[in-house]
Design a protein around this motif. Structure first.
Motif: not given
Ligand code: MG
Length: 158
Positions: A61-73
């Protein structure tokens, strides 16, 4: 059986929420990070990936990927559980220690265990969470950060 460990740290700052195990903890400061900065969930994900010999959270789940911004872990838990299942493993138990100076977490621990167990598709008694402080010492003691250490045991599906 296979064992894995995971560690995660996030800075605590004003204006952010503090989410641990998917539970919102009322606090003057919150954890800064790319997703929801859920330190507890991140450490557990790394422990489970470690147990499975499947790398680490940053690879999956790379932090560089925009789709993970603010997402529930919490969705990371579901994805890792699916991954372990596809590799022929089931989760035996998860244990974690949260190092946080304040607020006190005792009244939230049961909710955290329930939340994590639901997203890992295991029983609540397979998840144990503990909270500790650093007695005022270092970055945790000064309230500048939150740290979680987690271990997980997995075993082959029968
Ligand atoms: Mg993290």
């Amino acid at each position: 059986m296979r064992i894995g460990c995971g560690i995660d740290v996030h800075p605590l700052i004003k204006g952010e929420k503090l989410i641990l195990g998917g539970i919102h903890i009322p606090s003057e400061v919150g954890a800064k990070g790319h997703s929801d900065a859920d330190c507890l969930t991140h450490a557990i994900v790394d422990a489970l990936l470690g147990a499975g010999g499947l790398g680490d959270i940053g690879q999956h789940f790379p932090p560089s990927e925009e789709k993970y911004r603010g997402i529930s872990s919490l969705i990371f838990l579901e994805e890792v559980q699916n991954l372990l299942d596809s590799q022929g493993f089931r989760i035996s138990n998860v244990d974690a220690s949260i190092a946080l100076e304040k607020p006190k977490l005792a009244s939230y621990v049961s909710k955290m265990c329930e939340s994590i167990s639901i997203h890992l598709a295991i029983q609540k008694d397979q998840v144990n969470i503990k909270a500790t402080t650093f007695e005022g010492l270092g970055m945790i003691g000064r309230g500048e950060g939150v740290m979680v250490y987690a271990v997980a045991l997995i075993q082959p599906n029968d």
